[in-house]
Design an enzyme around this catalytic site. Sequence first.
Site, PDB file in Angstrom:
ATOM      1  N   GLY A 119      -3.966  11.737  -7.727  1.00 29.13           N
ATOM      2  CA  GLY A 119      -2.906  11.886  -8.729  1.00 29.13           C
ATOM      3  C   GLY A 119      -1.680  12.654  -8.284  1.00 29.13           C
ATOM      4  O   GLY A 119      -0.748  12.842  -9.063  1.00 29.13           O
ATOM      5  N   GLU A 138      -5.726   2.912  -9.495  1.00 29.68           N
ATOM      6  CA  GLU A 138      -6.586   3.265  -8.363  1.00 29.68           C
ATOM      7  C   GLU A 138      -7.731   2.267  -8.286  1.00 29.68           C
ATOM      8  O   GLU A 138      -8.438   2.056  -9.262  1.00 29.68           O
ATOM      9  CB  GLU A 138      -7.111   4.697  -8.543  1.00 29.68           C
ATOM     10  CG  GLU A 138      -8.185   5.097  -7.560  1.00 29.68           C
ATOM     11  CD  GLU A 138      -7.784   4.951  -6.092  1.00 29.68           C
ATOM     12  OE1 GLU A 138      -6.693   5.386  -5.712  1.00 29.68           O
ATOM     13  OE2 GLU A 138      -8.584   4.368  -5.320  1.00 29.68           O
ATOM     14  N   ASP A 182       1.658   4.829  -2.044  1.00 34.83           N
ATOM     15  CA  ASP A 182       1.206   5.908  -1.157  1.00 34.83           C
ATOM     16  C   ASP A 182      -0.061   5.359  -0.508  1.00 34.83           C
ATOM     17  O   ASP A 182      -1.177   5.632  -0.941  1.00 34.83           O
ATOM     18  CB  ASP A 182       0.920   7.154  -2.004  1.00 34.83           C
ATOM     19  CG  ASP A 182       0.649   8.382  -1.168  1.00 34.83           C
ATOM     20  OD1 ASP A 182       1.118   8.443  -0.021  1.00 34.83           O
ATOM     21  OD2 ASP A 182      -0.036   9.292  -1.669  1.00 34.83           O
ATOM     22  N   CYS A 235       0.435   9.377   5.238  1.00 34.67           N
ATOM     23  CA  CYS A 235       0.234  10.704   5.848  1.00 34.67           C
ATOM     24  C   CYS A 235      -0.259  10.513   7.279  1.00 34.67           C
ATOM     25  O   CYS A 235      -1.138  11.235   7.738  1.00 34.67           O
ATOM     26  CB  CYS A 235      -0.720  11.546   5.017  1.00 34.67           C
ATOM     27  SG  CYS A 235      -2.389  10.892   4.935  1.00 34.67           S
TER      28      CYS A 235
HETATM   29  C1  LIG Z   1      -3.282   8.176   0.276  1.00 35.22           C
HETATM   30  S1  LIG Z   1      -4.410   7.872  -0.977  1.00 35.22           S
HETATM   31  C2  LIG Z   1      -3.435   8.102  -2.397  1.00 35.22           C
HETATM   32  C3  LIG Z   1      -3.136   9.531  -2.719  1.00 35.22           C
HETATM   33  C4  LIG Z   1      -2.427   9.694  -4.047  1.00 35.22           C
HETATM   34  N1  LIG Z   1      -1.225   8.882  -4.099  1.00 35.22           N
HETATM   35  C5  LIG Z   1      -2.055  11.118  -4.328  1.00 35.22           C
HETATM   36  O1  LIG Z   1      -0.901  11.505  -4.050  1.00 35.22           O
HETATM   37  O2  LIG Z   1      -2.881  11.864  -4.834  1.00 35.22           O
HETATM   38  C6  LIG Z   1      -4.567   6.131  -0.944  1.00 35.22           C
HETATM   39  C7  LIG Z   1      -5.363   5.545  -2.088  1.00 35.22           C
HETATM   40  O3  LIG Z   1      -5.373   4.122  -1.926  1.00 35.22           O
HETATM   41  C8  LIG Z   1      -6.621   3.618  -2.351  1.00 35.22           C
HETATM   42  N2  LIG Z   1      -6.878   2.318  -1.678  1.00 35.22           N
HETATM   43  C9  LIG Z   1      -7.753   2.037  -0.689  1.00 35.22           C
HETATM   44  N3  LIG Z   1      -7.696   0.739  -0.351  1.00 35.22           N
HETATM   45  C10 LIG Z   1      -6.755   0.183  -1.137  1.00 35.22           C
HETATM   46  C11 LIG Z   1      -6.241  -1.126  -1.263  1.00 35.22           C
HETATM   47  N4  LIG Z   1      -6.663  -2.128  -0.487  1.00 35.22           N
HETATM   48  N5  LIG Z   1      -5.295  -1.346  -2.175  1.00 35.22           N
HETATM   49  C12 LIG Z   1      -4.837  -0.336  -2.952  1.00 35.22           C
HETATM   50  N6  LIG Z   1      -5.284   0.936  -2.876  1.00 35.22           N
HETATM   51  C13 LIG Z   1      -6.228   1.185  -1.982  1.00 35.22           C
HETATM   52  C14 LIG Z   1      -7.618   4.682  -1.944  1.00 35.22           C
HETATM   53  O4  LIG Z   1      -8.776   4.602  -2.746  1.00 35.22           O
HETATM   54  C15 LIG Z   1      -6.822   5.968  -2.147  1.00 35.22           C
HETATM   55  O5  LIG Z   1      -7.092   6.537  -3.387  1.00 35.22           O
END
Ligand SMILES: C[S@@+](CC[C@H](N)C(=O)[O-])C[C@H]1O[C@@H](n2cnc3c(N)ncnc32)[C@H](O)[C@@H]1O
Length: 299
Positions: A119, A138, A182, A235
């Site tokens: 989040g 998500e 993200d 990141c």
């Molecule tokens: C970098 S994290 C996001 C962090 C969040 N934006 C934050 O600031 O707290 C990336 C997210 O993308 C989700 N994810 C993984 N594979 C994905 C996909 N194919 N399509 C969309 N989201 C995906 C993951 O579960 C994860 O929660």
Amino acid sequence: MAVTKAEQRLCERLRLCGDEAQALLHAMHAGDAGRIAVALSPRAPQGYEPPFACADASDFPWLPARVRIPAVGERPTQYPDYKAGMYYVLDLSSCWEGAALSALPRTPERSLDMCAAPGGKTVLLAAQTELRDHTANEVNAARRGILRQNAGRCGLPNTRVTGLRPEQWARSGELFDLILADAPCSGQSLLCKGIKNPGCLGAATVRGNAKRQRGILLAAVRCLAPGGYLLYTTCTYDPEENERTVAYLLRRVDGFMACEVASLAAYRTALADFPAYRLLPHHGAGAGGFCCLLKRDNK
Ligand SMILES: C[S@@+](CC[C@H](N)C(=O)[O-])C[C@H]1O[C@@H](n2cnc3c(N)ncnc32)[C@H](O)[C@@H]1O
């Protein structure tokens, strides 16, 4: 410091040499470049200040107004105000990525955070602008639960939590005037925070992530209203997941441009011929990241 081939390759791909390469390698080995920040939530009234000592924000001119950097040694989650949802704790580098939202010309009417859990970016958006009609999405069910908890704790207004996959969004027919992507990535910056991430420098890992990121971006642009903005962030350091992924999108899809972000001008990447920004650990704002703000034209 014994440097691996993969680390050497990364420095070459980033075109880092001399002191800059040394600084990145040192940070990856030392694992002590992480730094936290807190984004004040909509629950925190105007004039609210957190109950712990904070660093001087003038050292971080890009820092959004409702973000604070706890002084070294402070533990913001230990205070009752944290449980009460006055603020959200996240990486300083994440705040740097989110600072690109300062270039938005107006408050978005409809926004979508496509990869939202736990989040952080959604709370950062709320710290910088009003949430009028926001979707925090998500795909991972367990992470979606945490996202829901955080959204509730921080009192995010006008926010629904969803769990659609990018291709479902692409078919949904829904349009947004701001989308945050993200994206999941190889997470190379985790090394600089002292978190083990085996294989994150490997070519196959990077390629696999770049492919997934491209799919997410191609889906995202189908949900972007004319004149809308898409913020792409990661990141990780590898150009394949950053500059080249954005370049791929710009090649594949007409009617998009990357926008200048004045507050991040000092971080403009030399690895792209469009405006995009990268932060490295020795820049002093956490473990690092990448961001690029894209705009769809008005047609
Ligand atoms: C970098 S994290 C996001 C962090 C969040 N934006 C934050 O600031 O707290 C990336 C997210 O993308 C989700 N994810 C993984 N594979 C994905 C996909 N194919 N399509 C969309 N989201 C995906 C993951 O579960 C994860 O929660």
